[in-house]
Write a protein that holds these residues in place. Structure first.
Motif, PDB file in Angstrom:
ATOM      1  N   TYR A 169       0.890  -1.172   0.000  1.00 44.54           N
ATOM      2  CA  TYR A 169       0.000   0.000   0.000  1.00 44.54           C
ATOM      3  C   TYR A 169       0.922   1.214   0.000  1.00 44.54           C
ATOM      4  CZ  TYR A 169      -3.500   3.376   1.798  1.00 44.54           C
ATOM      5  OH  TYR A 169      -4.333   4.454   1.985  1.00 44.54           O
ATOM      6  N   PHE A 170       0.766   2.073  -1.009  1.00 42.68           N
ATOM      7  CA  PHE A 170       1.685   3.187  -1.191  1.00 42.68           C
ATOM      8  C   PHE A 170       0.916   4.501  -1.264  1.00 42.68           C
ATOM      9  CE2 PHE A 170       3.735  -0.574  -2.755  1.00 42.68           C
ATOM     10  CZ  PHE A 170       5.046  -0.447  -2.329  1.00 42.68           C
ATOM     11  N   LYS A 171       1.198   5.396  -0.306  1.00 40.09           N
ATOM     12  CA  LYS A 171       0.702   6.760  -0.417  1.00 40.09           C
ATOM     13  C   LYS A 171       1.815   7.604  -1.027  1.00 40.09           C
ATOM     14  CE  LYS A 171      -0.944  10.854   1.961  1.00 40.09           C
ATOM     15  NZ  LYS A 171      -1.330  11.512   3.232  1.00 40.09           N
ATOM     16  N   VAL A 172       1.559   8.136  -2.218  1.00 40.74           N
ATOM     17  CA  VAL A 172       2.540   8.988  -2.896  1.00 40.74           C
ATOM     18  C   VAL A 172       2.011  10.421  -2.835  1.00 40.74           C
ATOM     19  CG1 VAL A 172       3.688   7.258  -4.297  1.00 40.74           C
ATOM     20  CG2 VAL A 172       1.543   8.234  -5.107  1.00 40.74           C
ATOM     21  N   ASP A 173       2.824  11.327  -2.305  1.00 41.09           N
ATOM     22  CA  ASP A 173       2.375  12.645  -1.880  1.00 41.09           C
ATOM     23  C   ASP A 173       3.171  13.744  -2.595  1.00 41.09           C
ATOM     24  OD1 ASP A 173       0.986  14.523  -0.376  1.00 41.09           O
ATOM     25  OD2 ASP A 173       1.614  13.727   1.571  1.00 41.09           O
ATOM     26  N   PHE A 174       2.652  14.976  -2.511  1.00 39.71           N
ATOM     27  CA  PHE A 174       3.310  16.149  -3.102  1.00 39.71           C
ATOM     28  C   PHE A 174       3.583  15.920  -4.598  1.00 39.71           C
ATOM     29  CE2 PHE A 174       3.830  16.650   1.360  1.00 39.71           C
ATOM     30  CZ  PHE A 174       3.840  18.029   1.585  1.00 39.71           C
ATOM     31  N   LEU A 175       2.605  15.298  -5.259  1.00 39.13           N
ATOM     32  CA  LEU A 175       2.810  14.902  -6.645  1.00 39.13           C
ATOM     33  C   LEU A 175       2.770  16.074  -7.618  1.00 39.13           C
ATOM     34  CD1 LEU A 175       0.745  11.598  -6.740  1.00 39.13           C
ATOM     35  CD2 LEU A 175       3.193  11.897  -6.360  1.00 39.13           C
ATOM     36  N   TYR A 176       2.243  17.224  -7.175  1.00 42.44           N
ATOM     37  CA  TYR A 176       2.233  18.412  -8.036  1.00 42.44           C
ATOM     38  C   TYR A 176       3.618  18.690  -8.605  1.00 42.44           C
ATOM     39  CZ  TYR A 176       4.701  21.029  -4.457  1.00 42.44           C
ATOM     40  OH  TYR A 176       5.664  21.453  -3.583  1.00 42.44           O
ATOM     41  N   ALA A 177       4.672  18.318  -7.824  1.00 45.68           N
ATOM     42  CA  ALA A 177       6.042  18.648  -8.232  1.00 45.68           C
ATOM     43  C   ALA A 177       6.396  17.999  -9.564  1.00 45.68           C
ATOM     44  CB  ALA A 177       7.031  18.211  -7.150  1.00 45.68           C
ATOM     45  N   GLY A 178       5.838  16.815  -9.830  1.00 47.85           N
ATOM     46  CA  GLY A 178       6.160  16.117 -11.068  1.00 47.85           C
ATOM     47  C   GLY A 178       5.562  16.741 -12.306  1.00 47.85           C
ATOM     48  N   ALA A 179       4.641  17.693 -12.132  1.00 43.86           N
ATOM     49  CA  ALA A 179       3.981  18.346 -13.268  1.00 43.86           C
ATOM     50  C   ALA A 179       4.368  19.813 -13.396  1.00 43.86           C
ATOM     51  CB  ALA A 179       2.465  18.218 -13.131  1.00 43.86           C
ATOM     52  N   LEU A 180       5.402  20.241 -12.668  1.00 46.83           N
ATOM     53  CA  LEU A 180       5.838  21.632 -12.755  1.00 46.83           C
ATOM     54  C   LEU A 180       6.587  21.881 -14.063  1.00 46.83           C
ATOM     55  CD1 LEU A 180       7.178  22.220  -9.121  1.00 46.83           C
ATOM     56  CD2 LEU A 180       5.099  23.200 -10.120  1.00 46.83           C
ATOM     57  N   GLU A 181       6.460  23.095 -14.575  1.00 49.45           N
ATOM     58  CA  GLU A 181       7.220  23.508 -15.758  1.00 49.45           C
ATOM     59  C   GLU A 181       8.690  23.604 -15.401  1.00 49.45           C
ATOM     60  OE1 GLU A 181       6.189  24.428 -18.855  1.00 49.45           O
ATOM     61  OE2 GLU A 181       4.005  24.571 -18.682  1.00 49.45           O
ATOM     62  N   GLY A 182       9.546  23.005 -16.206  1.00 46.67           N
ATOM     63  CA  GLY A 182      10.986  23.086 -15.977  1.00 46.67           C
ATOM     64  C   GLY A 182      11.726  22.440 -17.127  1.00 46.67           C
ATOM     65  N   VAL A 183      13.037  22.438 -17.028  1.00 51.52           N
ATOM     66  CA  VAL A 183      13.874  21.843 -18.078  1.00 51.52           C
ATOM     67  C   VAL A 183      14.243  20.428 -17.645  1.00 51.52           C
ATOM     68  CG1 VAL A 183      16.007  22.056 -19.397  1.00 51.52           C
ATOM     69  CG2 VAL A 183      14.737  24.113 -18.728  1.00 51.52           C
ATOM     70  N   ARG A 184      13.740  19.448 -18.397  1.00 49.70           N
ATOM     71  CA  ARG A 184      13.971  18.042 -18.089  1.00 49.70           C
ATOM     72  C   ARG A 184      14.943  17.410 -19.078  1.00 49.70           C
ATOM     73  NH1 ARG A 184       8.892  19.354 -16.309  1.00 49.70           N
ATOM     74  NH2 ARG A 184       8.209  18.337 -14.377  1.00 49.70           N
ATOM     75  N   HIS A 185      15.373  16.212 -18.733  1.00 49.36           N
ATOM     76  CA  HIS A 185      16.297  15.469 -19.596  1.00 49.36           C
ATOM     77  C   HIS A 185      15.670  15.235 -20.962  1.00 49.36           C
ATOM     78  CE1 HIS A 185      19.555  12.642 -20.499  1.00 49.36           C
ATOM     79  NE2 HIS A 185      18.637  11.853 -21.027  1.00 49.36           N
ATOM     80  N   SER A 186      14.399  14.832 -20.979  1.00 50.60           N
ATOM     81  CA  SER A 186      13.688  14.667 -22.248  1.00 50.60           C
ATOM     82  C   SER A 186      12.884  15.931 -22.513  1.00 50.60           C
ATOM     83  CB  SER A 186      12.757  13.454 -22.198  1.00 50.60           C
ATOM     84  OG  SER A 186      11.507  13.812 -21.642  1.00 50.60           O
ATOM     85  N   ASP A 187      12.339  16.027 -23.726  1.00 44.99           N
ATOM     86  CA  ASP A 187      11.528  17.203 -24.054  1.00 44.99           C
ATOM     87  C   ASP A 187      10.045  16.945 -23.793  1.00 44.99           C
ATOM     88  OD1 ASP A 187      10.958  15.429 -26.053  1.00 44.99           O
ATOM     89  OD2 ASP A 187      11.589  16.719 -27.713  1.00 44.99           O
ATOM     90  N   ALA A 188       9.736  15.921 -23.008  1.00 45.70           N
ATOM     91  CA  ALA A 188       8.333  15.654 -22.654  1.00 45.70           C
ATOM     92  C   ALA A 188       7.737  16.873 -21.961  1.00 45.70           C
ATOM     93  CB  ALA A 188       8.246  14.441 -21.734  1.00 45.70           C
ATOM     94  N   ASN A 189       6.478  17.197 -22.292  1.00 45.61           N
ATOM     95  CA  ASN A 189       5.840  18.308 -21.584  1.00 45.61           C
ATOM     96  C   ASN A 189       5.549  17.881 -20.146  1.00 45.61           C
ATOM     97  OD1 ASN A 189       3.071  17.303 -21.216  1.00 45.61           O
ATOM     98  ND2 ASN A 189       2.890  17.457 -23.429  1.00 45.61           N
ATOM     99  N   PRO A 190       5.289  18.827 -19.246  1.00 47.89           N
ATOM    100  CA  PRO A 190       5.173  18.478 -17.824  1.00 47.89           C
ATOM    101  C   PRO A 190       4.097  17.433 -17.515  1.00 47.89           C
ATOM    102  CG  PRO A 190       5.471  20.836 -18.056  1.00 47.89           C
ATOM    103  CD  PRO A 190       5.288  20.301 -19.443  1.00 47.89           C
ATOM    104  N   LEU A 191       2.949  17.502 -18.198  1.00 46.63           N
ATOM    105  CA  LEU A 191       1.887  16.535 -17.889  1.00 46.63           C
ATOM    106  C   LEU A 191       2.262  15.139 -18.372  1.00 46.63           C
ATOM    107  CD1 LEU A 191      -1.448  18.478 -18.485  1.00 46.63           C
ATOM    108  CD2 LEU A 191      -0.004  18.334 -16.440  1.00 46.63           C
ATOM    109  N   THR A 192       2.926  15.039 -19.509  1.00 43.84           N
ATOM    110  CA  THR A 192       3.389  13.736 -19.986  1.00 43.84           C
ATOM    111  C   THR A 192       4.449  13.178 -19.043  1.00 43.84           C
ATOM    112  OG1 THR A 192       2.909  14.346 -22.272  1.00 43.84           O
ATOM    113  CG2 THR A 192       4.459  12.531 -21.927  1.00 43.84           C
ATOM    114  N   ALA A 193       5.388  14.049 -18.625  1.00 43.48           N
ATOM    115  CA  ALA A 193       6.432  13.616 -17.686  1.00 43.48           C
ATOM    116  C   ALA A 193       5.814  13.138 -16.381  1.00 43.48           C
ATOM    117  CB  ALA A 193       7.408  14.752 -17.427  1.00 43.48           C
ATOM    118  N   TYR A 194       4.786  13.857 -15.920  1.00 44.31           N
ATOM    119  CA  TYR A 194       4.099  13.477 -14.678  1.00 44.31           C
ATOM    120  C   TYR A 194       3.468  12.095 -14.812  1.00 44.31           C
ATOM    121  CZ  TYR A 194       0.307  13.143 -11.316  1.00 44.31           C
ATOM    122  OH  TYR A 194      -0.560  12.682 -10.362  1.00 44.31           O
TER     123      TYR A 194
END
Length: 439
Positions: free
Chosen positions: A285-310
């Motif tokens: 059973y896994f509670k994964v929290d503060f997930l908004y961080a994975g959808a923030l705008e920023g420069v990632r290794h890939s060019d995936a947009n934030p929602l795809t990366a999330y």
């Protein structure tokens, strides 16, 4: 996404009786129905704007705004109308409503489609049903360490409550260890000094016939963590890279927060290893929290947009824990999470007190949790099992009867978060009844 708004509809309204439903960006963002003369809840400082609302999005005064979803009851007896993202898992436009005289002017900064219903709630339910999400599995009942011990929880606290569940005959399926077992955000497999063995405590929980659960904030990294020191290339960079800086995901726990770039192959492999390890140790059973961080705008290794990366980051976690494990999201962008979770927190945190200590309805308190939790009841059973946040039934909790009634009325995830030996007879009976009724 463009932030130029184009007109979508012009709707006659009765200003005295019309209501507008704003859908907030993520779990903690205030969501609910307002009269046209109301002032909707807005962030009270820049930090909460990042941590609890849609970052980088401001709303003009006197304007209602939903993130990917806005509904209107015109108040004149005509049908309620709803405007929603065309594909909410890929693009979430902001949708605005401004009133001029007896007309509501709707606009959006991306494509939307319209739905109608006899009232706002019926329109919301109809739109949710149209997305044809597979019905969620029933939720287990849970005991969670957070609201009694917060980050100071110890392994001995878990053992004490594990024994108390038997003594008090409480129907708890999952014993979930919350924040405090780990050395730092990001260093998930390194224990704090208060815990001796993650596998050992999972074994002890399972030996008593219960399931072991655990909390993580998988996309957050403490800049002082070993991970940040050893692998700075695994962190999302700020959009403006003139100073080579890392993306700032707000401030909490008394320090600034960085973001793990799960599009980086090595960071993805690390996160996979974390969750495979926890699963192998007996946690399911896994509670994964503060997930908004994975959808923030920023420069990632890939060019995936934030929602795809999330979404890719959550899918990576699901693959690591297996389909049979139970996955609860929290602090998560609501519409981009459709189809990913078994259960979802649909409100700000509750608290032992009614009102938020800060004058901000995204902050912990029973009032904010009730306001947004009730307004998102339409999601329950359609996207996921709604998590209204934990029951607290100990005598020290303000208006504990009212809070228990709210949790019970949702019919969602039932989780206790008291030191069980501190419960009085009312607390024991209420905890037993709510957890038992969830089975």
């Amino acid at each position: 996404m463009s932030h130029s708004f184009t007109p979508v509809a012009s709707v006659p309204v009765d200003a005295r009786t019309a209501r507008v439903h704003e859908e907030g960006w993520q779990s903690w963002s205030p969501s609910g129905a307002y009269a046209l003369g109301d002032q909707p809840y807005r962030p009270t400082n820049d930090n909460w704007a990042t941590v609890c609302y849609r970052p980088g999005v401001t709303v003009p005064h006197g304007t209602f705004q939903g993130e990917g979803l806005l509904a209107l009851d015109p108040g004149d007896g005509s049908a309620a109308r709803l405007w929603a993202a065309v594909d909410p898992t890929r693009e979430v436009p902001s949708i605005r409503l401004a009133v001029t005289g007896d007309l509501a002017e709707i606009s959006a900064d991306g494509p939307v489609k319209e739905w109608t219903g006899t009232d706002i709630q019926e329109a919301l339910r109809a739109w949710a049903a149209s997305l044809e999400v597979a019905p969620p599995r029933p939720a287990p009942t849970v005991w969670c360490s957070w609201y009694e011990y917060f980050t100071q929880v110890t392994e001995d606290d878990i053992h004490e409550n594990l024994r108390a569940m038997d003594t008090l005959d409480l129907p708890v399926d999952v014993v979930q260890i919350d924040d405090g077992y780990q050395k730092a955000l990001g260093d998930w497999l390194t224990l704090s000094g208060r815990f001796r063995s993650r596998r050992g405590i999972a074994d002890a929980i399972r030996a008593r016939g219960r399931r072991a659960g655990i909390w993580t904030a998988p996309f957050l990294v403490d800049p002082a963590s070993d991970l940040a020191a050893e692998h700075p290339d695994w962190l999302v960079k700020a959009p403006t890279r003139s100073d080579g800086g890392f993306l700032h995901a707000g401030r909490n726990w008394g320090h600034d927060l960085s973001v793990l770039d799960t599009t980086h192959p090595e960071a993805a492999a690390y996160l996979t290893d974390v969750f495979r390890t926890l699963r192998a140790e007996g946690y399911d059973y896994f509670k994964v929290d503060f997930l908004y961080a994975g959808a923030l705008e920023g420069v990632r290794h890939s060019d995936a947009n934030p929602l795809t990366a999330y979404r890719q980051g959550i899918e990576l976690i699901r693959e690591a824990i297996g389909e049979d494990a139970y996955l609860l999201g929290c602090g998560a962008p609501i519409l981009p999470s459709i189809g990913l979770f078994d259960a979802m927190r649909v409100s700000p945190d509750t608290a032992p007190h009614r009102r938020p200590e800060a004058d901000d309805h995204s902050q912990p308190g029973q009032d904010p949790a009730e306001f947004t939790g009730a307004a998102r009841q339409w999601q329950h059973g359609r996207f996921w099992i709604n998590d209204p946040d934990c029951l607290m039934a100990r005598p020290a909790v303000e208006t504990r009867e009212r809070w228990a009634a709210h949790v019970e009325a949702t019919g969602g995830l039932m989780a206790s978060s008291d030191r069980l030996l501190s419960l009085d007879p009312w607390g024991v009976e209420t905890t037993r009844r709510l957890l038992g009724g969830a089975r």
